[in-house]
Design a protein around this motif. Structure first.
Motif, short mmCIF file in Angstrom:
data_model
loop_
_atom_site.label_atom_id
_atom_site.label_comp_id
_atom_site.label_asym_id
_atom_site.label_seq_id
_atom_site.Cartn_x
_atom_site.Cartn_y
_atom_site.Cartn_z
N ALA A 1 7.94 6.42 -11.66
CA ALA A 1 8.84 6.51 -10.51
C ALA A 1 8.28 5.56 -9.47
O ALA A 1 7.07 5.34 -9.41
CB ALA A 1 8.89 7.94 -9.97
N ALA A 2 9.17 4.97 -8.71
CA ALA A 2 8.70 3.97 -7.75
C ALA A 2 9.32 4.25 -6.39
O ALA A 2 10.42 4.79 -6.29
CB ALA A 2 9.06 2.57 -8.21
N ILE A 3 8.58 3.87 -5.36
CA ILE A 3 9.06 4.02 -3.99
C ILE A 3 9.22 2.63 -3.41
O ILE A 3 8.29 1.81 -3.47
CB ILE A 3 8.10 4.87 -3.15
CG1 ILE A 3 8.16 6.31 -3.62
CG2 ILE A 3 8.48 4.84 -1.69
CD1 ILE A 3 6.91 6.82 -4.18
N TRP A 4 10.36 2.37 -2.88
CA TRP A 4 10.70 1.04 -2.38
C TRP A 4 11.03 1.12 -0.91
O TRP A 4 11.67 2.06 -0.46
CB TRP A 4 11.92 0.49 -3.12
CG TRP A 4 11.79 0.52 -4.60
CD1 TRP A 4 12.07 1.58 -5.41
CD2 TRP A 4 11.33 -0.53 -5.45
NE1 TRP A 4 11.82 1.25 -6.72
CE2 TRP A 4 11.37 -0.04 -6.76
CE3 TRP A 4 10.89 -1.83 -5.23
CZ2 TRP A 4 10.98 -0.81 -7.85
CZ3 TRP A 4 10.52 -2.59 -6.31
CH2 TRP A 4 10.56 -2.08 -7.60
N GLU A 5 10.59 0.11 -0.20
CA GLU A 5 10.92 0.06 1.22
C GLU A 5 11.53 -1.29 1.55
O GLU A 5 11.06 -2.32 1.07
CB GLU A 5 9.67 0.30 2.07
CG GLU A 5 10.02 0.43 3.54
CD GLU A 5 8.79 0.64 4.42
OE1 GLU A 5 8.96 1.12 5.54
OE2 GLU A 5 7.68 0.33 3.98
N GLU A 6 12.52 -1.22 2.37
CA GLU A 6 13.14 -2.46 2.81
C GLU A 6 12.28 -3.07 3.90
O GLU A 6 11.86 -2.38 4.81
CB GLU A 6 14.54 -2.18 3.35
CG GLU A 6 15.34 -3.42 3.59
CD GLU A 6 16.73 -3.09 4.08
OE1 GLU A 6 17.69 -3.66 3.57
OE2 GLU A 6 16.86 -2.26 4.98
#
Lengths: 380, 1026
Positions: free
Chosen positions: A91-96
């Motif tokens: 699972a990955a967490i992405w931030e703009e």
């Protein structure tokens, strides 16, 4: 009655998503102004509303090495953050990042950075959800081997650091989960519902083994966090759902005393979960984890005539959208006397044989089924 | 445990490779510690020969790869870790089958492979970067090919060109060689960004599949210039790849690490495996197809050898969720669905095939698809898969708009609660939220009275107040005015009723009978007046009619009742939706019940306002009839008299005005599809005319027409009832009772024939009643009613029984008994309703009751729990807005209301409302709510994570809060902040750059920033106006 027809009219528009494979999930952000899609083509795309009903692609990137099953938005208080989970066991967490404010007019795509990669699972991660805001920045994942993992970012400003707080083994394959979004901190402890897509044969075998935790043949389990023991424990198993579950969703609870849980299995089900006052379990007190619920199937719809894949609630928990193998979206609404009825069906006409896919967005209009007594509903 | 078609044998050590003989009847597996030949039986592997025998088991026995000659039955070759290539002859007598050892490679040999047509040619690929072609007859190296790349991982002879072979190497390149020319390769290109571990020639097409550590399988067309045809994306480094025989687009692969399963892909659907075999518990080391597309063998590091059958495959394409749906905060729905849905698969395997591979458990359940289903599945992706993403939105989603508009328009503070409530009621009504509006009206009413009481004037004062300006419900019908002014005297009770009538319009359940029936003894004047104006109804008969009405009105619940009498159009305007659909339903149900014959069981829940005609809410037919009868009676006796007749009589205006209004109302109804109401109204109109001037001559044809209409609509029952009414009418008009009896009897017979025993019973009751009025004392009423109730209860119609009890209660109360008894009964009825799921009725009844009690004696103490219950109801129905805003408005009076609502619930509502507002970006309203909140946990929201630092606008130094800058020059200290653009004093909004803290009027700053980059104050900062 021109006004009535106006509200009954639904406008349908096709967005040319240009994903190279099936889209597995669509998620709106908190305000409904951004939308993320994820697909088996391992890409995640982010779309922004232009405010006039149009959607513009603002980011598209290869997020995983396998099918991306789910995408979900964090509360905007934590920034523009999404989480994805994939067949590739992560699972990955992405931030703009970047100048979201200054050069909004720029045509350029925004960048999303992978802040963290959660690699604890040894099998496909089937669902990922951010926790309710008031619990902090929490993330829960579940995987095909039946382990629920709850992560927390102790510092909400540092999205790279996630600590695995809890690992809950369930012994059955988990396909979906849902946080109870209840805002009431006092009455409703943190609660999770998970659904299993385990086929019935093996589950029966598991039951034969005499395992008490799986003795209930249900496919939906409720977990609650106990403040005193600091553990998540399974507090209930909905025995009314026996078929493999594809999706599960708690209705937003803005002030109800009970919870509504929608389950997508062979049919669409709405289950009312009513916490029973602690009168029965007073002896055990808080730590007994004996707080049971009164569960009641409020509605079950077979109108999809086939497997139901997804369910989703509206903002107030008064309208449920479901989609199934008939490729139609059906909207369900509570009518008078707590009866749920279908109020609309959106159907994408399946394309005939070899005709090229529709590449041009077009708009169709659809009339909503007339509601029995619109003005009898208080929320109208 | 193992699926029947899959067979397995375990070894003492992991095998690195396997090879099949020419006719696929035997398999050899080779590894560091294992080297065996098995014959493949139908249900088992049988060990034929163990080649790992002898005294000195040197490294020659430690194999990386094994190959079985495609021509010679007995010839095997292995690649050893020490660089040796060993040839074995199974036909040798004796234990050792070793034929020859080529020790030409310096390092580990990764691959050996036989020429497809020349039995004596064997080629090897080694870690040292060289390939050697061995001549088995000469027992020597025929040629050496130097790749000039890194280690060679795989060499494969082409099935299409006899002398060419492909070699892949660790630097990602693919080479094509002619076996006769060792000087240089025919072709070389870089295929992958990482090491290539395996390659496989397509049996028919000029395609070469290459598998790499970059987690992809690539399919190249090597005809002339290599061309990348397909790319398959997997989740792990790909160790092996094998085309599936006879399936042009399918290729099997296994991973080098991480993934234990064998996947079979359709190259046109490159992201999701078509089939998955997850039996192995460790990484799969080799795969080989049994020359037919449904079976293959695999060895794994878990020391097992499996034969897999395709019928046991899992199909991720089937359990991958193909759909996505999401509802946004704006009410928009996004839906992603496959453009081509999967073919309908046979029902049988539908359940088991959705298993999840790779669970890490021993035996994942393999789903079994019939060959037919498999074929269908394989045909499903001619052009890959894709989804259609569509969004559905209501251009102006009514619910959301109303919510948002109400949120904007509601006032939460700044006035007394009743003023706020009135404002909010108007807002709600303006947005068509009638229920909400009702709640507000109740709040208003309650707190208005309280405010008045606070001023010291008990009851009449507010009445006076209201009588004069009469501002509240804006669209009050004109006749109400007249009625009000004329009819309402100073009597508070009457005012109540009037209020109930106009406000609840339909829901003056309890108020209604109280007004016209039981109150009469208390206030004869009204009836006298009514008599006078109407001129035809005797007090006794009015009483009679009304009693009947009262008795059976309740079960109907108020709504439809009041609809029937035709209020002029404006009145309708208030509740068009409420009333009309209702009515239709009702009558429809009546039909069904009536025509359905005796089988109609009066369902448990008679749904009073039931818009939803579900199965659960079959209304007891008798009830409906009674209700219907009522309509009629009321129309005549009551509706007509209190509404129209009075108006006509009192106000001077002639019928001229009534007609168009009524006509409008009828049109409205007709547009709404409510022909029945129209008909009833016609009847009433009829009545009216009759009273106004006309002889009965006109009534008859009109009624006949109405009846015909009904009959045409299939509503025989209504017709019968109308007949009854007509009967009744005649009776009043002129005739003696003698005529009633036979007619009623006929009607009863009719009903009985229609299977409607209940109606018959009710009519009997009424008749009873009638007799009672005619002559007899009340003594007879009780047993009859009791009997009727029993009847109802037996028929399962508890609700009617309860309601009748209520009415009876009411009656008793007026007759003799104190209110004390009403409460428990009502409570019971409400409970009943609630149990039956009819929360709304309960709420409305509560509201009405509320009203009633308040007027009756009004101890305000009782208001609170009921209101709290109503708010809870709203919250449970998803309308947290009403709950939260009512609480906010009433917060000054929270001491009496809030004890009935848990603090946690209060918090829940407020937080819920705040969240709702935030979702709609109504920050100001949300902040207002936070500000108004009395709960610490809510109120603190505006205090959290917000720190205000105050800087001096001139020098930029931080100042103390609420104080002028300490460090600036004393002269400047008290000068106000000026706009950096116009140098005028800024009043109101001061916009500033957070970087340099210079700013000014917002529009000035905006204008400046449009054209300039730097700060208008000249400080040189590149300002940003957030």
């Amino acid at each position: 009655m021109g006004e009535l027809t106006a509200t009954n009219l639904f406008e349908s528009q096709i967005i040319f998503a240009d994903h190279k494979d099936l889209i597995h999930d669509v998620a709106y952000d908190f305000y409904g102004e951004r939308m993320a899609t994820c697909s088996s083509d391992q890409y995640v795309k982010v779309w922004d509303s232009d405010g006039h009903g149009g959607w513009r692609l603002t980011a598209s990137w290869k997020a995983h090495h396998g099918s991306v099953w789910k995408v979900t938005w964090a509360h905007p208080e934590f920034g523009q953050v999404i989480a994805t989970c994939s067949f590739d066991r992560t699972a990955a967490i992405w931030e703009e990042v970047g100048d979201t404010a200054a050069s909004g007019s720029e045509k350029g795509l925004r960048t999303w950075l992978k802040r963290s990669n959660l690699v604890d699972s040894r099998t496909s991660v089937t669902d990922v959800k951010f926790g309710p805001k008031h619990l902090g920045l929490l993330l829960v994942t579940c995987s095909a081997d039946g382990i629920i993992r709850i992560y927390e970012a102790p510092d909400v400003m540092n999205l790279a650091q996630w600590t695995l707080q809890h690992e809950i083994p369930t012994k059955v394959s988990i396909s979906c989960l849902s946080w109870n979004p209840s805002l009431s901190r006092v009455v409703h402890p943190p609660m999770l519902a998970v659904g299993s897509d385990e086929p019935n044969t093996t589950n029966a075998a598991a039951t034969v083994q005499g395992d008490k935790t799986t003795a209930c043949n249900g496919k939906v389990f409720i977990y609650e966090y106990s403040e005193s023991s600091r553990r998540w424990t399974r507090t209930d198993c909905l025995s009314s759902v026996q078929e493999p579950v594809n999706d599960i969703a708690f209705a937003p609870n803005l002030g109800r005393s009970f919870h509504l849980l929608a389950v997508a299995t062979k049919d669409v089900r709405i289950i009312k979960i009513e916490p029973i006052a602690e009168s029965a379990g007073t002896g055990a007190g808080n730590n007994g984890a004996t707080v049971r619920f009164k569960c009641e199937v409020v509605a079950a719809f077979e109108e999809h005539y086939s497997c139901v894949w997804r369910v989703c609630w509206n903002l107030t928990g008064t309208l449920l959208a479901s989609s199934g193998d008939d490729c139609a979206v059906r909207l369900w609404k509570m009518q008078y006397l707590n009866q749920w009825k279908c109020v609309a069906v959106f159907k994408n006409e399946p394309l005939p044989g070899d005709s090229p896919p529709l590449s041009r967005p077009h708009t169709t209009y659809m009339r909503l089924a007339t509601m029995a007594n619109p003005s009898h509903m208080p929320f109208h | 445990m193992i699926p029947s078609n899959t067979i397995c044998v375990s070894q003492e050590g992991p095998a690195n490779a396997l090879a099949l003989n020419k006719d696929c009847s035997q398999v050899v597996i080779a590894g560091r510690n294992v080297f065996k030949v098995f014959s493949i039986g139908e249900n088992e592997f049988t060990e034929v020969c163990n080649l790992r025998v002898g005294k000195n088991l040197n490294l020659n026995f430690s194999s990386i790869d094994v190959a079985w000659s495609t021509i010679e039955e007995n010839t095997l070759a292995t690649a050893a870790t020490n660089g040796a290539v060993v040839v074995w002859n199974l036909g040798r007598s004796g234990r050792s089958k070793q034929e020859h050892v080529f020790s030409d490679h310096k390092r580990t040999v990764n691959k050996v492979s036989f020429h497809l047509t020349e039995p004596a040619l064997l080629i090897s690929g080694s870690q040292d970067g060289m390939m050697k072609c061995f001549d088995l007859r000469m027992k020597e190296v025929a040629r050496t090919f130097i790749s000039n790349t890194e280690s060679i991982r795989d060499v494969q002879f082409s099935p299409h060109a006899a002398h060419s072979f492909a070699a892949v190497s660790e630097n990602g390149s693919v080479q094509l060689w002619d076996v006769r020319r060792h000087e240089r390769c025919l072709l070389q290109y870089t295929a992958h960004s990482g090491p290539v571990f395996a390659c496989d020639w397509h049996p028919d097409m000029p395609w070469l599949a290459t598998a790499s550590r970059d987690k992809t399988i690539k399919v190249w067309d090597i005809y002339g210039k290599p061309n990348l045809e397909h790319t398959i994306y997997t989740i792990a480094s790909v160790g092996h790849v094998k085309w599936r025989p006879q399936k042009q687009y399918q290729v099997a692969s296994c991973a080098l690490v991480l993934d234990c399963a064998v996947h079979v892909w359709d190259v046109r659907r490159p992201h999701v495996p078509l089939a998955t075999f997850a039996e192995h518990r460790d990484v799969t080391t080799a795969i080989a197809w049994l020359a037919e597309p449904h079976t293959f063998l695999s060895t794994s590091r878990d020391c097992s050898l499996y034969r897999h059958r395709f019928s046991e495959a899992a199909h991720p394409v089937l359990w991958a969720n193909p759909q996505g749906v999401c509802v946004s905060a704006r009410g928009e729905i996004a839906h992603a669905a496959p453009e081509r849905p999967l073919p309908a698969l046979p029902a049988l395997p539908a359940a088991p095939d959705r298993h999840v591979p790779g669970l890490g458990r021993k035996q994942p359940t393999a789903g079994s698809l019939s060959p037919h289903a498999q074929a269908a599945l394989e045909r499903a992706f001619p052009g890959g898969a894709a989804s259609t993403l569509s969004r559905h939105a209501a251009p102006g989603c009514a619910r959301t708009l109303a919510l948002v508009a109400c949120a904007r328009a509601y006032r939460m503070r700044g006035a007394s609660p009743h003023d706020l409530a009135q404002h909010n009621a108007d807002v709600a009504k303006a947005h068509n939220r009638h229920m909400v509006s009702h709640v507000w009206e109740v709040v208003r009413c309650v707190y208005l009275a309280r405010a008045a009481a606070g001023r010291g004037t008990p009851a009449p004062a507010p009445l006076q107040d209201r009588e004069l300006p009469r501002p509240e419900p804006p669209p009050l019908p004109p006749y109400t005015h007249t009625y009000h002014n004329n009819a309402v005297e100073e009597e508070p009770l009457e005012e109540v009723e009037d209020w109930a009538e106009t406000q609840f319009h339909n829901s003056g359940v309890l108020g209604k009978p109280t007004l016209s029936i039981y109150i009469p003894p208390a206030k004869p004047p009204k009836h006298v007046r009514a008599e006078e104006t109407a001129g035809w109804v005797s007090a006794a008969s009015a009483h009679y009619v009304d009693t009947e009405a009262a008795d059976w009105t309740l079960p109907e619940e108020a709504f439809p009742l009041r609809t029937a009498p035709p209020p002029p159009a404006p009145a309708h305007h208030q509740h068009p939706h409420h009333t009309s659909p209702h009515h239709v339903r009702h009558d429809d149900k009546e039909h069904n019940a009536g025509r359905g014959g005796g089988g109609t069981s009066p369902g448990g829940s008679s749904s009073p306002g039931s818009g939803s005609s579900g199965s659960a809410c079959t209304a007891p037919p008798g009830l409906e009839h009674a209700g219907y009868q009522h309509h009629m009676h009321m129309d005549e006796g009551e509706g007509g008299d209190s509404g129209l007749a009075i108006r006509v009589g009192d106000a001077k205006s002639p019928q001229l005005e009534v007609a168009p209004l009524l006509a409008a109302a009828l049109k409205l109804h007709a547009e709404l599809g409510d022909v029945q109401t129209a008909a009833v109204v016609m009847l009433v109109l009829q009545e009216h005319r009759y009273h106004a001037k006309s002889p009965q001559l006109e009534v008859a044809p009109l009624l006949a027409a109405a009846l015909k209409l009904h009959a045409e609509l299939g509503d025989v029952q209504t017709a019968a009832v109308v007949m009854l009414v007509l009967q009744e009418h005649r009776y009043h008009a002129k005739s003696p009772q003698l005529e009633v009896a036979p007619l009623l009897a006929a009607a009863l017979k009719l009903h009985a024939e229609l299977g409607d025993v209940q109606t018959a019973a009710v009519v009997m009751l009424v008749l009873q009643e009638h007799r009672y009025h005619a002559k007899s004392p009340q003594l007879e009423v009780a047993p009859l009613l009791a009997a009727a109730l029993k009847l109802h209860a037996e028929l399962g119609d508890v609700q009617t029984a309860a309601v009748v009890m209520l009415v009876l209660q009411e009656h008793r109360y007026h007759a003799k008994s104190p209110q004390l008894e009403v409460a428990p009964l009502l409570a019971a009825a409400l409970k009943l309703h609630a149990e039956l799921g009819d929360v709304q009725t309960a709420a409305v009844v509560m509201l009405v009751l509320q009203e009633h009690r308040y007027h009756a004696k009004s101890p305000q103490l009782e208001v609170a729990p009921l209101l709290a219950a109503a708010l809870k109801l709203h919250a449970e129905l998803g309308d947290v807005q009403t709950a939260a805003v009512v609480m906010l408005v009433l917060q000054e009076h929270r001491s009496d209301l809030f004890p009935y609502i848990d603090e946690s619930l209060q918090e829940h509502w407020l937080l819920g409302y705040i969240e709702l507002l935030q979702r709609h970006k109504l920050w100001n309203v949300a902040t207002e709510v936070v500000r108004c909140a009395w709960l610490n946990s809510v109120w603190v929201m505006s205090q959290q994570s917000t720190s205000v630092a105050v800087c001096c606008g001139r020098c930029g130094r931080r100042t103390r809060p609420h104080a002028a800058c300490d460090s600036c020059h004393p002269h400047l200290r008290h000068l106000p902040d000026l706009c950096a653009v116009c140098h005028q004093v800024v009043r109101g909004l001061y916009a500033w750059c957070q970087g340099c803290s210079h700013g000014g009027h917002l529009h000035h700053m905006r204008k400046w920033m449009d054209t300039h980059q730097l700060c208008p104050a000249g400080c040189g900062h590149q300002c940003q106006l957030a």
